[in-house]
Structure formats: structure tokens, C-alpha cells
Design a protein around this motif. Sequence first.
Motif, PDB file in Angstrom:
ATOM      1  N   LEU A 138       0.725  -1.265   0.104  1.00  0.00           N
ATOM      2  CA  LEU A 138       0.014   0.010  -0.007  1.00  0.00           C
ATOM      3  C   LEU A 138       0.895   1.198  -0.045  1.00  0.00           C
ATOM      4  O   LEU A 138       0.386   2.248  -0.824  1.00  0.00           O
ATOM      5  N   ARG A 139       2.021   1.362   0.849  1.00  0.00           N
ATOM      6  CA  ARG A 139       2.892   2.571   0.662  1.00  0.00           C
ATOM      7  C   ARG A 139       3.522   2.660  -0.553  1.00  0.00           C
ATOM      8  O   ARG A 139       3.690   3.773  -1.139  1.00  0.00           O
ATOM      9  N   ALA A 140       4.120   1.339  -1.172  1.00  0.00           N
ATOM     10  CA  ALA A 140       4.552   1.594  -2.643  1.00  0.00           C
ATOM     11  C   ALA A 140       3.365   2.307  -3.357  1.00  0.00           C
ATOM     12  O   ALA A 140       3.731   2.868  -4.415  1.00  0.00           O
ATOM     13  N   ARG A 141       2.242   1.628  -3.511  1.00  0.00           N
ATOM     14  CA  ARG A 141       1.100   2.136  -4.378  1.00  0.00           C
ATOM     15  C   ARG A 141       0.914   3.738  -4.061  1.00  0.00           C
ATOM     16  O   ARG A 141       0.669   4.499  -5.225  1.00  0.00           O
ATOM     17  N   PHE A 142       0.998   4.083  -2.877  1.00  0.00           N
ATOM     18  CA  PHE A 142       0.795   5.766  -2.574  1.00  0.00           C
ATOM     19  C   PHE A 142       1.889   6.297  -3.453  1.00  0.00           C
ATOM     20  O   PHE A 142       1.534   7.427  -3.977  1.00  0.00           O
ATOM     21  N   VAL A 143       3.037   5.742  -3.014  1.00  0.00           N
ATOM     22  CA  VAL A 143       4.241   6.522  -3.786  1.00  0.00           C
ATOM     23  C   VAL A 143       3.985   6.668  -5.205  1.00  0.00           C
ATOM     24  O   VAL A 143       4.410   7.690  -5.795  1.00  0.00           O
ATOM     25  N   GLY A 144       3.674   5.424  -5.903  1.00  0.00           N
ATOM     26  CA  GLY A 144       3.695   5.597  -7.258  1.00  0.00           C
ATOM     27  C   GLY A 144       2.547   6.375  -7.761  1.00  0.00           C
ATOM     28  O   GLY A 144       2.840   7.138  -8.857  1.00  0.00           O
ATOM     29  N   ARG A 145       1.457   6.425  -7.068  1.00  0.00           N
ATOM     30  CA  ARG A 145       0.289   7.441  -7.414  1.00  0.00           C
ATOM     31  C   ARG A 145       0.684   8.975  -7.097  1.00  0.00           C
ATOM     32  O   ARG A 145       0.444  10.057  -8.083  1.00  0.00           O
ATOM     33  N   PHE A 146       1.403   9.538  -6.232  1.00  0.00           N
ATOM     34  CA  PHE A 146       2.058  10.545  -5.958  1.00  0.00           C
ATOM     35  C   PHE A 146       2.976  10.797  -7.110  1.00  0.00           C
ATOM     36  O   PHE A 146       2.919  11.976  -7.614  1.00  0.00           O
ATOM     37  N   LEU A 147       3.728  10.079  -7.438  1.00  0.00           N
ATOM     38  CA  LEU A 147       4.871  10.348  -8.581  1.00  0.00           C
ATOM     39  C   LEU A 147       4.235  10.598  -9.873  1.00  0.00           C
ATOM     40  O   LEU A 147       4.370  11.505 -10.723  1.00  0.00           O
ATOM     41  N   ARG A 148       2.743  10.028 -10.203  1.00  0.00           N
ATOM     42  CA  ARG A 148       2.108   9.996 -11.506  1.00  0.00           C
ATOM     43  C   ARG A 148       1.433  11.311 -11.486  1.00  0.00           C
ATOM     44  O   ARG A 148       1.365  12.157 -12.560  1.00  0.00           O
ATOM     45  N   ARG A 149       0.862  11.766 -10.214  1.00  0.00           N
ATOM     46  CA  ARG A 149      -0.013  12.849  -9.941  1.00  0.00           C
ATOM     47  C   ARG A 149       0.642  14.019  -9.891  1.00  0.00           C
ATOM     48  O   ARG A 149       0.084  15.154 -10.283  1.00  0.00           O
ATOM     49  N   GLU A 150       1.586  14.282  -9.475  1.00  0.00           N
ATOM     50  CA  GLU A 150       2.328  15.606  -9.079  1.00  0.00           C
ATOM     51  C   GLU A 150       3.819  15.508  -9.558  1.00  0.00           C
ATOM     52  O   GLU A 150       4.741  15.295  -8.510  1.00  0.00           O
ATOM     53  N   PRO A 151       4.107  15.302 -10.899  1.00  0.00           N
ATOM     54  CA  PRO A 151       5.296  15.376 -11.352  1.00  0.00           C
ATOM     55  C   PRO A 151       6.226  16.508 -10.903  1.00  0.00           C
ATOM     56  O   PRO A 151       7.456  16.154 -10.795  1.00  0.00           O
ATOM     57  N   ALA A 152       5.790  17.725 -10.551  1.00  0.00           N
ATOM     58  CA  ALA A 152       6.363  18.989 -10.428  1.00  0.00           C
ATOM     59  C   ALA A 152       7.110  18.892  -9.109  1.00  0.00           C
ATOM     60  O   ALA A 152       8.110  19.000  -8.660  1.00  0.00           O
ATOM     61  N   LEU A 153       6.061  18.429  -7.924  1.00  0.00           N
ATOM     62  CA  LEU A 153       6.467  18.314  -6.687  1.00  0.00           C
ATOM     63  C   LEU A 153       7.410  16.956  -6.581  1.00  0.00           C
ATOM     64  O   LEU A 153       8.236  17.103  -5.838  1.00  0.00           O
ATOM     65  N   SER A 154       7.240  15.951  -7.462  1.00  0.00           N
ATOM     66  CA  SER A 154       7.995  14.744  -7.219  1.00  0.00           C
ATOM     67  C   SER A 154       9.571  15.238  -7.589  1.00  0.00           C
ATOM     68  O   SER A 154      10.517  14.764  -7.099  1.00  0.00           O
ATOM     69  N   PHE A 155       9.515  16.183  -8.838  1.00  0.00           N
ATOM     70  CA  PHE A 155      10.989  16.714  -9.013  1.00  0.00           C
ATOM     71  C   PHE A 155      11.526  17.492  -7.934  1.00  0.00           C
ATOM     72  O   PHE A 155      13.108  17.293  -7.695  1.00  0.00           O
ATOM     73  N   VAL A 156      10.721  18.328  -7.395  1.00  0.00           N
ATOM     74  CA  VAL A 156      11.296  19.119  -6.258  1.00  0.00           C
ATOM     75  C   VAL A 156      11.884  17.977  -4.995  1.00  0.00           C
ATOM     76  O   VAL A 156      12.859  18.263  -4.396  1.00  0.00           O
TER      77      VAL A 156
END
Length: 769
Positions: A138-156
Motif C-alpha cells: 500500500l505504501r508503494a502504491r501511494f508513492v507511485g500514485r503521487f509520482l504520477r499525479r504530482e510530477p512537479a512536486l516529485s521533481f522538487v
Amino acid sequence: MQDTDAKSSPPPARHARRLPSVVREALPAAVLIALVVAATAWVLPGRSRNPLAETTVWSLLILTSFVGWGSLVRFVVAARERVDAGLRAAWGAGLVCFLGGALMVPSLMTRATALLLVDAGVVFAIVALVRERAAVRLRARFVGRFLRREPALSFVGLVVGCVVAVHCLGGIADWHTNPYDDDIAYLAFLKKLSDTGTILEPFSFRRLSAYGGQTLFLELVSVRAAPSQAHTFDRCISVLLIVMLMLGHRRRGRRPAVLFLLSTILLVVAMPTIAINTASYFSGVVFFLALFRTLVWVEERTSERSDVARLAPWKAALPLALVAVAACTLRQNYLPVPAVTLAVSYGARIFRTRGALRVRLAEPFYAAGFSLAALVPWFIVSWQSNHTFLYPVMPGTFHTPLALNATGWNVVREIAFQGNVAVEGLPLETFGLFVVAAAFVREPGARVPLGATCVAAIVGFVALVHGLTQSDATNIGRYAFAFLVAMALAVVLTTSTARLSARPGRLHVAAGLALFATFLQIALSRDKFWKEYGLKFDNVELLAYSRSRATATEPPELRMYAERLQGAVPAGERIAVLVDEPHYLDFRRNPIWNLDMPGYASLPPGMPSFKGSEALEEYYRALGLRWLMWVTPEHSRYHYRRGYFLELFLSEQEIWRAYAPYLVDFIDNLAEIRRRHREVYSERGIVVIDLAEPHAEEAPKDGASPTGDTSPASDPQSADAGARASDTDSQAADAGGKPDVAVGARASASDAGADASVAGVAPGEEEAR
């Protein structure tokens, strides 16, 4: 028969359809387990490796071990409750601290034991990954969703993560140790703990003023790290723990805003390094922040409004006691902060809740009992070493005339000094804004974790300044770093859960102030930030391309100390030493007393000062001591230069004006003793004296130096004359022809540690409270 077969065929098909989902569920945990097992298999065998890679992998395994031990605590107190990896790691570190203290009592906390503790924690972590594989997915899925939905924040976030990685690698590669603190004391404590399983140093002021928790954690690192990498725990592992604690924070089911998290993590790693030695800085932040986070966690699971199962009082108290006691063991001046934090939190809970008083008092009594039980091993070891378990309330072997309170003090000076330290000495320049932000927060819960943290930090600061009035603002700020920074981080975590969609209120004002203070501090630190990170890259490059650890890379001093100098004394005989680098000695071969800062601490009836060398010699004889090893003042590279301490007679700081005569008197007494007794060996200005034999008519020849030269210290008359030479000329060449360190405190101005000593960081002031 055919019907039976037809009816029995669907189950395998359904099982085949379920198999991929089972694999997907277990895959993230399996990958993590494979990485942990591979890292363990690579780093455990005793072979030569690149020091940067080896210590980096070992540091991550120590962090994994803490998570494993914390998972054990979680299983005991709340097996079905969610506990993030950061909080587990802090709980696990607290449990390891307790176990280490308990093992030090019978002198069992050796290097082999440290390795066993780490390995056991890694096993617990693997077991936890297997048991909680669904949660890991579940934690891995949450991280994956965040990376897809928030690419700008993921880059920061990636950029901030890279900055953290450079900071941690720079901590591993930072080879600078403070010769006035680390070389003469802290590294020797580490070596002695690894060799003998405990730290008994009745003549050491630095041992007197700390229980030894920091040394215990350094020992875990030293299993696969060199003494020059002693910053690894505080500047790498502890920083990673702080980041994990921040990322795992939840308050009433809400995560902190990503902007707050990223900016505050950047704040932590961008602050100028005020650490001048390997003592506790970021490690203190870990446990004070963990205490705040544990209060929040317990509040949400014991509140009457909570939908989750209520924790039993002892289960709520156990993790609180573990992290509170771990903080207490790091520095003596940390002691009041956890006590005040728990007292304020429990006091607020008693007055804010209803019910029978007996029920409301149950958890505080459990917390007090667990804390005392966890402190008892450290009390015992402190008593074994220095005849006290609560310094400075109980002085023990401390020489009370050298107390660290200024003379002629009054209320007006106290108020002025408190204000001076608050304005000029705090490591966090925007700390006042965090205090204002905390004032705007109204906590709905009964335990007021933020309020308790703030009150404790302020009380700890006032008590610290009051007890160290001989020092200056900058040095006092170092001792307050941990709990003040932890308070600022607690303010950020509390305010960052404010709902932006809600009606603006006090919490939004507090959040704005906290965010502004964070960015302002980053802006104020930018110049030093870039300079320090440039140095980190240089150190990382140096270690990355250095030779693998082997016997050929050992410093030449190691054989000089452990084989030739110490070899002149029969095995098993006790030695008292006053040398620049006692950590090169073999503490298993001989029981050794490190004299450290002569005059500050000694066994009863107390080491005589200003009474002549005969009185000092008789004192040692009465203790059954026969062998002395010390570096002559004209050959000391750092701390024991007579001319340097003569200059301190006129120091602006009272702490040095008071102490300098003691060391000068001690050095002169040693020179007199040397003229009366047989010198069994000397090399590069370090001499070994046998107090049981008088001096012969003809002085014995000096031992050969590593270069084949003879030491000029072989003549006792010349050594005594050198000890009374010019007050300012301490630039004599050592045995190998290498010039000594320059005069006075300017000797190591290029070193961060020595530079701090020049600025007034007293060699003996470190760990004063």
C-alpha cells in the motif's frame, strides 16, 4: 467420475487467477528483503572494501536494524496499530540504547556485541517486512500514485533528496575530528568501549559529564567505519532518522503539506554546521522530535473521542520512556528536557480529562517507572566510573572548586546573559518566529504535545544558560541545538496539517509564520550552505577514491602507541595516560586511565594540585598506580602545550582563567617526577615512567622513532627545561622532523574543530552540562 472431475477443476483455475495478485502483494516487501539480505551479505565478511561504500551500506543497515527493533516494540505495545518507519526507528534506537547500557554494566558491550545487536535488528526488520507485506504494498502504491499525479512536486522532492544524500555522504566522508575533544577523549571512549565493553574513566571530565549514549551509537558505526568517520552517526544516520520522522507524521489522519515537508527537510540540512566534535547534535534532535511524535501517536490512541482501540497505560508509557531516556544519555544538559516534556503533557492530561484520579495517574506512574528502569544501567555505569549517577547535582569525582558558574554573579547579570545567548547564540536565527507561531496554536487534545515540547525547550535553555555562565553565547547555543531545533520542527509538523479549505484562523496564521521562518532561515544560511557543500563534495571524492582499508593504511602512530610505548609496560598493569591520541592504545592489554583534563575529576581523596610533585606521586602510589605515560609539552601537537595554557591565564573567559593554572601545575609536576624515576621508553616526545624505580645515574637511551631517529625527549633535564621554556614558543619539531602545531589556539585554525576551540570552545568545556 467425470462429473466429479468437472466439479473439482474450477478451484485450480481460481487459484491460478489469484496467484498473480499474491505475487504483486508480496513483491515490494520481497524486493526490500532482497536488498537488505544482499547488503548484509556484502558488508559482514571481514575483507577489504572501499571505505565510502562500506560505511554507507553499513549505515543503512544500522537504520534498518533500528526499524527492526522498533517493530519489536510496536508488536509489544500496539501490534495492530499503524506505526510508520520513522517512529519505529526512533523507538528501536531507544531500545538499543537501553540494551547497550544494560550490557555495559557487566562489561559486555564489546565490538562483537555491537555487531550482534545490529544483526538481530536486521532480522527483526525482515520478519516485520514478511508480516506486513500488504501494508508495504500500500505504501508503494501511494508513492507511485503521487509520482504520477504530482510530477512537479516529485521533481522538487528528488532535488531535496539529492541534497540530503550529499549531506549524509559528506557526514560519512568528513575526516575532521576535533583534537581538543575527540582525539584526547571521545575517540578513546569509543575504543575503550569496543575493547573492554564499558567506559570507566574516573579521571575524565568528559566521561563524568555524559552517560555515554552517544558513544554507544558511535560504537555501532565503528564496526565498519574508521575513527576518522566518527561523524557518520550524527550527520548521516541521525539526519535520515529526522527525515523519516517528518515524512511519517500524521495528526488526526492528516499528512503534513508537501511544501512544508520539503522546505523543512531542506532547512535541516542547510543549517550551518555548528558541531565542532563528534558529540550529540542531530542525534538529540532525533529523540526530542521522536518524543513529540510519540506523544501525538499516543494521544490519538488513548483519546476518549478516538475510534481506535484504547492503549493500556503501560503500553502508552513504554515507547515514551524509551525515547526520553535515550535523549538523556546523549548529553547531561539534556536531562531536564524530557522530564519537563512528560511532566507538562501528563499534567495537562490530568486536568483536561475526567474520571477517577487513580486511572488518570496510572500512565504517568508507568512512564516514570519505565524511565527509571531504563536509566538504572546508565546510573550504575556512571557510578562505577565517576561515583555519581546525577552529575552535576551529585559531583562524584568532580573537583568542585572548578564549577562552571561565574563568580560575582547576580540577578541583573543573569537576565542580561540569558538575553545575550537568546539573541546571539542560537543556531536557528529565526527561532523567535517559531516561538510566535507556536503561541498561535490551540491544541484540542488533552496531552498538548506541542505545548509540552515548547515549555520543555524553553526550560532546558534557561537551565543550560544558568548552569554555564562561565561560557559564551556561541558555545551555549551548541548545547541547546538539539531541543531548540526539535521544537521548531514540531511547530512545523503541527501547523502543516492545517486545512487550506477551512475558514482562516489561528492555525493558518501559525502555519504562515512557520513557513516564513523556514524560508528565511534557508535564505540566511545560503552562503555557508554552499561553502560547506563544496567541502562535502571534496571529502566524498577523497574517500571514494581512497585505498581500501588494510594494514598498510594504518597510521604510524598506531604501532608506536600500542606496540612500543604500551609494550614497555607489562600486560595487565594499569597505566595513567596524558597524550594527544590515546585512542591508539590497546585497552584490552592494560587497564588505562585517561587523565583527559587534569584537575577537573579524580578519585577520592582527590588529586592534589599546587602541592608539589611529591604529593602527586604519593597520590598515585596510594591508588596502586605504577606506570605513567604522557606527552611532553614541547612535543604535544594539541592540547597539552604549556605555552598555550599560559596564554589562557589572561583569557576573556573565566572558565579558562580558572582551569589553566591546574594544567600548567600538573605538567610541571610530571616533569619533576620524570627526573626522579626511571624512564622505560620514550618516542616522539611521549615518555613512559616507572614510579616504582628511581632514576638511574645515567639516563636510559631513548627508543627509536619510526624513522630511525632518537627522540630529543630522552634527556629528562632537557625535557624539564623545555617545559619551562618560553611561554609562547611551542613550535618545537617532533622526532620525525615534522614541525609542531603553531602557537596557542591558532594551531589548528584550518580545522573546523580547532577553529571552534580558538573561538572559545573550551577543550574541557565540551559536555560540561
